[in-house]
Design a protein around this motif. Sequence first.
Motif, mmCIF file in Angstrom:
data_model
loop_
_atom_site.group_PDB
_atom_site.id
_atom_site.type_symbol
_atom_site.label_atom_id
_atom_site.label_comp_id
_atom_site.label_asym_id
_atom_site.label_seq_id
_atom_site.Cartn_x
_atom_site.Cartn_y
_atom_site.Cartn_z
ATOM 1 N N LYS A 34 -11.537 2.329 2.257
ATOM 2 C CA LYS A 34 -10.347 3.181 2.217
ATOM 3 C C LYS A 34 -9.499 2.901 0.979
ATOM 4 N N LEU A 35 -9.414 1.621 0.642
ATOM 5 C CA LEU A 35 -8.605 1.253 -0.518
ATOM 6 C C LEU A 35 -9.274 1.721 -1.804
ATOM 7 N N MET A 36 -10.588 1.548 -1.887
ATOM 8 C CA MET A 36 -11.294 1.976 -3.092
ATOM 9 C C MET A 36 -11.210 3.482 -3.241
ATOM 10 N N GLU A 37 -11.420 4.200 -2.125
ATOM 11 C CA GLU A 37 -11.300 5.660 -2.166
ATOM 12 C C GLU A 37 -9.901 6.078 -2.602
ATOM 13 N N GLY A 38 -8.908 5.372 -2.044
ATOM 14 C CA GLY A 38 -7.517 5.685 -2.368
ATOM 15 C C GLY A 38 -7.237 5.539 -3.860
ATOM 16 N N LEU A 39 -7.968 4.655 -4.491
ATOM 17 C CA LEU A 39 -7.768 4.441 -5.923
ATOM 18 C C LEU A 39 -8.748 5.270 -6.745
ATOM 19 N N ILE A 84 0.854 -1.181 0.000
ATOM 20 C CA ILE A 84 0.000 0.000 0.000
ATOM 21 C C ILE A 84 0.899 1.243 0.000
ATOM 22 N N ALA A 85 0.650 2.109 -0.950
ATOM 23 C CA ALA A 85 1.396 3.377 -0.995
ATOM 24 C C ALA A 85 0.702 4.376 -0.076
ATOM 25 N N THR A 86 1.453 4.885 0.875
ATOM 26 C CA THR A 86 0.907 5.872 1.811
ATOM 27 C C THR A 86 1.877 7.048 1.897
ATOM 28 N N GLU A 87 1.524 8.022 2.691
ATOM 29 C CA GLU A 87 2.440 9.158 2.849
ATOM 30 C C GLU A 87 3.734 8.750 3.564
ATOM 31 N N LEU A 88 3.704 7.613 4.244
ATOM 32 C CA LEU A 88 4.911 7.103 4.903
ATOM 33 C C LEU A 88 5.736 6.244 3.952
ATOM 34 N N GLY A 89 5.248 6.084 2.751
ATOM 35 C CA GLY A 89 5.940 5.226 1.782
ATOM 36 C C GLY A 89 5.163 3.946 1.560
ATOM 37 N N LEU A 90 5.789 3.018 0.826
ATOM 38 C CA LEU A 90 5.145 1.734 0.539
ATOM 39 C C LEU A 90 5.192 0.853 1.770
ATOM 40 N N ARG A 110 -0.637 -0.773 11.429
ATOM 41 C CA ARG A 110 -1.005 0.637 11.446
ATOM 42 C C ARG A 110 -2.509 0.844 11.564
ATOM 43 N N GLY A 111 -3.275 -0.263 11.646
ATOM 44 C CA GLY A 111 -4.715 -0.146 11.843
ATOM 45 C C GLY A 111 -5.437 0.567 10.708
ATOM 46 N N ALA A 112 -4.921 0.433 9.481
ATOM 47 C CA ALA A 112 -5.539 1.013 8.278
ATOM 48 C C ALA A 112 -5.793 2.512 8.447
ATOM 49 N N LYS A 113 -4.912 3.178 9.188
ATOM 50 C CA LYS A 113 -5.164 4.594 9.480
ATOM 51 C C LYS A 113 -4.486 5.549 8.487
ATOM 52 N N ASP A 114 -3.593 5.008 7.651
ATOM 53 C CA ASP A 114 -2.881 5.889 6.725
ATOM 54 C C ASP A 114 -3.677 6.098 5.448
ATOM 55 N N ARG A 115 -3.595 7.303 4.919
ATOM 56 C CA ARG A 115 -4.310 7.589 3.680
ATOM 57 C C ARG A 115 -3.690 6.765 2.563
ATOM 58 N N VAL A 116 -4.552 6.096 1.804
ATOM 59 C CA VAL A 116 -4.077 5.233 0.722
ATOM 60 C C VAL A 116 -3.850 6.060 -0.531
ATOM 61 N N LEU A 117 -2.607 6.023 -1.007
ATOM 62 C CA LEU A 117 -2.289 6.780 -2.226
ATOM 63 C C LEU A 117 -2.286 5.854 -3.444
ATOM 64 N N GLY A 118 -2.196 4.575 -3.185
ATOM 65 C CA GLY A 118 -2.171 3.637 -4.296
ATOM 66 C C GLY A 118 -1.913 2.232 -3.797
#
Lengths: 317, 317
Positions: free
Chosen positions: B238-243, B140-146, B156-164
Motif C-alpha cells: 500500500k505504501l509503495m503504491e501510494g508513492l 502517512i498522508a491520507t485523505e483524512l490528513g497526516l 486504522r488497520g492500514a485501510k486509508d489510501r496512502v497519498l504520501g
Amino acid sequence: MITALAGGVGAARFLQGLVQVLPEGEKLTVVVNTGDDMELHGLHISPDLDIVMYTLADLVDKAKGWGIQGDSFNALEMLRRYGLETWFNLGDKDLATHIWRSSLLNSGFTLSQATTRLCRALDLKPALLPMTDERFETKIATELGLMHFQEYLVKRGAKDRVLGVVFEGADRASPAPGVLEALQASRLIIVCPSNPVVSIGTILSVPGIREALKQTEARIAAVSPIIAGAPVKGPADKLMEGLGLEVSAYSVAALYRDFLDLYIMDERDRAQLERVQALKVQVALTDTLMRGREDKLRLARFILGCLENLSANSAHS
Amino acid sequence: MITALAGGVGAARFLQGLVQVLPEGEKLTVVVNTGDDMELHGLHISPDLDIVMYTLADLVDKAKGWGIQGDSFNALEMLRRYGLETWFNLGDKDLATHIWRSSLLNSGFTLSQATTRLCRALDLKPALLPMTDERFETKIATELGLMHFQEYLVKRGAKDRVLGVVFEGADRASPAPGVLEALQASRLIIVCPSNPVVSIGTILSVPGIREALKQTEARIAAVSPIIAGAPVKGPADKLMEGLGLEVSAYSVAALYRDFLDLYIMDERDRAQLERVQALKVQVALTDTLMRGREDKLRLARFILGCLENLSANSAHS
C-alpha cells in the motif's frame, strides 16, 4: 456538606461505610494525605489517593486493602528482570493509574485536576482532593538516615527505629484548591481513623489547614485509629513512639485537641475516658473495629448520629 | 564486523537466524528504524527496537512477531476503563520496557543510551542502535490528513489510501552515535527484509546514512521483502503504491541501487532477474520465506556465503 480527612486503608474502609449512610443530597469531600507520594520509574504514585479511590470505586483488593482486585504483576516481574527496584508493589491495572496521572502531570495538569479526572472516569461520587498540589514528601529519620515513608514502610518493612519524621515541602506547600473552602463550608468534618503522624499529621502540617479547622463552624469529629494501645493497621505505634508520644487513643485526641469537638474512641479504651474529657473534648465510646460491611455502616451511622446530636454549646467555636 | 539495517518483524526474524550463523568472534551491530516511535500516555514507545530486542532476547511472542510471549493486557484494560486510547496493544511486561525507557529519557539519557541499558539487562549480544537519537516521526498522508505511521497501521488497520509519506524530523536528524562508524568499519552490511519505505527508507532518510553506505568499503546485500509481488508481512504494498512505486522485488532493488552490491531475491521472482541485473546489482535467488528456525538459518547462511564469495570487482566501490 461533609468533609473527611483521610490517609490510606483505615480511612478508605471507614469512608466506604460513610458514603452508604450519607444523608440524601449531602456532598462528601475527602481531603487525602499526599505525603506518601513518590516518583518511581518516572511515574507519580499517590498511594493514599489510590487506596481511597479504588476503595470507593469498589475496585480495591479487599484482602490487602490496597491495589486493585484480581490484578496481575507482570510489569513488575519485567522491571525486576531489568534489574530495577521492585519493592513497591505495582499491579498491572494499578500501573494504568500511575501512567495516566503522570502523563497528566507532565502535561501541566495539577494533582487535583488529575485526581478529578481519574475519579470522574471511575464514576466516583465523593470529591477527592489531595491535601496539596505541591511536592510534599514524608521522610522518616532512622539510624540509616532519612528515608521516604514508603521506603521505611514497604521496602524496609518498618523495621528501623524511628528517630523523627520530616515533612519535606511542608513549609512551601499550600492546600490544594477547594480544601480550605470545603473545611469552611462543611457542616460536619470527620477525621478518619488514620495514622495521626504520617496521614492526618501530614495534612495538618500543610499551612492553613489546622487554622481552617480551628476556625470553621463545622462540628469536627475524629475516630481513634488506636484500639487498646495498638494501631488497627500500619506502623502508627512505631512512629508515635519515635516521636516520644504515648501510643494510646488519648494521645491521638491530644494531637487534635485544638480543633476537635467529638472523639470516637473504642469501648476497649474506656479507661482513658476521663483523660480525654479533660482535654475538653466530648467522647463517644463504641466498637470502632471494622470487620466487615456491617461494622462500617454501624460506625458511620454512629458518628453521624453523635455529630448531629452534639449540643451547640459543646462545639469548639 | 557486520552491520544490519532493520525494521520490525521481518528483520527480527531474519536476524534471529543471522546471530546463530555468525562467524566466531564477528560482532553484529543492528541499526534500527525509529520512525515508528511515538509518545503514548507519556511513554516513549519504540516499536521496532522492541521487536528486534524481544526477538533476539528470545522473549518475543512468536505467533504475533511483536510483544512479549505470554504477556497479559491488564494495564491496557484499565486504561480503556479510564477512557483513554487503547488501540496500541501495550502488554503488561512490555509496559515495563516503555516505563524504563521513558524514565531514562526523562532523566537525560539519549535513546541510544537507553537502548544499550535495556539490551544489556537482557544479555543481548548484538549491539542495537536506533538510527537517530532525535525525534523523528513517520507520518502517512491520507485523505483524512497526516497521521502517525502507527495510527495508520494499527489504529486504522492500514485501510486509508496512502497519498504520501512524510519523515518528520528527517531534515534535522543525525545518525545516532556509532551508526556511521559501524557502516564505515563493517566488512559486510545487510539490509534486512523490511519495508523499503517506512523501515529502510526511514533509516536512509537520516542525513549521512545513505552517503555512508555509498562510501563504505563493506560489501552490501539486501534481502527483498517482496515475494511474487506482495510483501510477506505489513503494508509495504500500500505504501509503495501510494508513492507510485511498482510493488515488486525489482522496485526495492531500484530504491537501493546506489549502494547495493548484492540483492537476495526469491526464486519466485526469477522473471525479474534481468531487470535487477540491469541496475548493475548482482542477484542471488533463493527461497527467502522464513517459515521457521531452519528457514532462518538457511537464509542467513546463504547470504553470508554469497557475500563472502562476492568477487572484489563486483563491489560497488
